[in-house]
Design a protein around this motif. Sequence first.
Motif, short mmCIF file in Angstrom:
data_model
loop_
_atom_site.label_atom_id
_atom_site.label_comp_id
_atom_site.label_asym_id
_atom_site.label_seq_id
_atom_site.Cartn_x
_atom_site.Cartn_y
_atom_site.Cartn_z
N ASP A 186 0.81 -1.22 0.00
CA ASP A 186 0.00 0.00 0.00
C ASP A 186 0.85 1.27 0.00
O ASP A 186 0.52 2.25 0.65
N GLY A 187 1.97 1.23 -0.69
CA GLY A 187 2.83 2.40 -0.81
C GLY A 187 3.61 2.74 0.44
O GLY A 187 4.13 3.85 0.55
N LYS A 188 3.71 1.78 1.38
CA LYS A 188 4.41 2.05 2.63
C LYS A 188 5.40 0.94 2.93
O LYS A 188 5.13 -0.24 2.71
N LEU A 189 6.55 1.34 3.44
CA LEU A 189 7.55 0.39 3.93
C LEU A 189 7.28 0.11 5.41
O LEU A 189 6.95 1.02 6.16
N ALA A 190 7.47 -1.14 5.82
CA ALA A 190 7.31 -1.46 7.24
C ALA A 190 8.41 -0.79 8.05
O ALA A 190 8.17 -0.26 9.13
N ALA A 191 9.63 -0.81 7.54
CA ALA A 191 10.76 -0.17 8.20
C ALA A 191 11.68 0.36 7.11
O ALA A 191 11.77 -0.21 6.03
N ALA A 192 12.36 1.44 7.40
CA ALA A 192 13.30 2.00 6.43
C ALA A 192 14.68 1.43 6.70
O ALA A 192 15.38 1.89 7.60
N PRO A 193 15.08 0.41 5.96
CA PRO A 193 16.40 -0.18 6.19
C PRO A 193 17.50 0.72 5.66
O PRO A 193 17.36 1.35 4.62
N LEU A 194 18.59 0.80 6.39
CA LEU A 194 19.72 1.62 5.97
C LEU A 194 20.69 0.76 5.20
O LEU A 194 21.09 -0.30 5.67
N ALA A 195 21.06 1.19 4.00
CA ALA A 195 21.98 0.43 3.16
C ALA A 195 22.75 1.39 2.27
O ALA A 195 22.40 2.57 2.14
N ARG A 196 23.79 0.85 1.64
CA ARG A 196 24.58 1.68 0.72
C ARG A 196 23.91 1.79 -0.64
O ARG A 196 24.13 2.74 -1.36
N ALA A 197 23.13 0.77 -1.01
CA ALA A 197 22.50 0.78 -2.34
C ALA A 197 21.11 0.17 -2.25
O ALA A 197 20.84 -0.70 -1.40
N TYR A 198 20.24 0.63 -3.13
CA TYR A 198 18.87 0.13 -3.19
C TYR A 198 18.54 -0.20 -4.64
O TYR A 198 18.82 0.58 -5.54
N LEU A 199 17.95 -1.37 -4.85
CA LEU A 199 17.41 -1.75 -6.15
C LEU A 199 15.90 -1.72 -6.00
O LEU A 199 15.32 -2.49 -5.23
N VAL A 200 15.27 -0.78 -6.70
CA VAL A 200 13.84 -0.51 -6.52
C VAL A 200 13.10 -0.92 -7.78
O VAL A 200 13.43 -0.47 -8.88
N PHE A 201 12.09 -1.78 -7.63
CA PHE A 201 11.30 -2.25 -8.76
C PHE A 201 10.00 -1.47 -8.82
O PHE A 201 9.04 -1.78 -8.11
N GLY A 202 9.97 -0.44 -9.65
CA GLY A 202 8.76 0.33 -9.87
C GLY A 202 8.79 1.68 -9.17
O GLY A 202 9.44 1.86 -8.14
N GLU A 203 8.08 2.62 -9.75
CA GLU A 203 8.07 3.98 -9.20
C GLU A 203 7.36 4.07 -7.87
O GLU A 203 7.75 4.87 -7.01
N ALA A 204 6.33 3.26 -7.65
CA ALA A 204 5.60 3.32 -6.37
C ALA A 204 6.53 2.94 -5.22
O ALA A 204 6.49 3.56 -4.14
N GLN A 205 7.39 1.97 -5.44
CA GLN A 205 8.34 1.55 -4.40
C GLN A 205 9.40 2.64 -4.18
O GLN A 205 9.85 2.87 -3.07
N ALA A 206 9.79 3.33 -5.26
CA ALA A 206 10.75 4.42 -5.15
C ALA A 206 10.17 5.57 -4.33
O ALA A 206 10.86 6.16 -3.48
N HIS A 207 8.90 5.87 -4.53
CA HIS A 207 8.26 6.92 -3.76
C HIS A 207 8.15 6.53 -2.28
O HIS A 207 8.36 7.37 -1.40
#
Length: 161
Positions: free
Chosen positions: A89-110
């Motif tokens: 639903d457009g929300k992350l359960a937790a914001a994990p801290l990392a050096r890099a992110y691979l994001v599949f789709g614009e909704a996940q990027a937002h």
Amino acid sequence: MSAMARPSVSSHRARVLRALGVTPWVQRAQPSLQAAPMAETAATAEVANGHCVVLLPAGCEPRTLDLLGRALIAFGPALARAARIEVRDGKLAAAPLARAYLVFGEAQAHALGRELPAAMLQQAHIVLADEPGAVHNSGAGKRRLWNALRNLRRALAETAG
């Protein structure tokens, strides 16, 4: 030679292996794996490695997840072990801290942009790929995923070195 007098295949095999200097290993019975929720598994993996996090939309088909898993494995252990987190639903359960992110789709990027602090967004390398369904259904999507993974691998190599 009767069946009783003939040595068993396993004892013969053991003698041959011992003569060759090979130590035979026996696989133990694997414990039954409990299906863990994806967020818990991802949080554990993120704490363990912290290099890369993969953000996926919730409810991906198993065949698509298999394709994505094979693609990540092809690019080495840093990506193969990347934490995989579902965005619901457009929300992350937790914001994990990392050096890099691979994001599949614009909704996940937002969703990632809303959850991460601005300082982390500036430091992290974020690679946007097509939605998993588009990757699975088209050759062009697979080609763009391959380019995104190459870009991500280069970025991880630069920050590690």
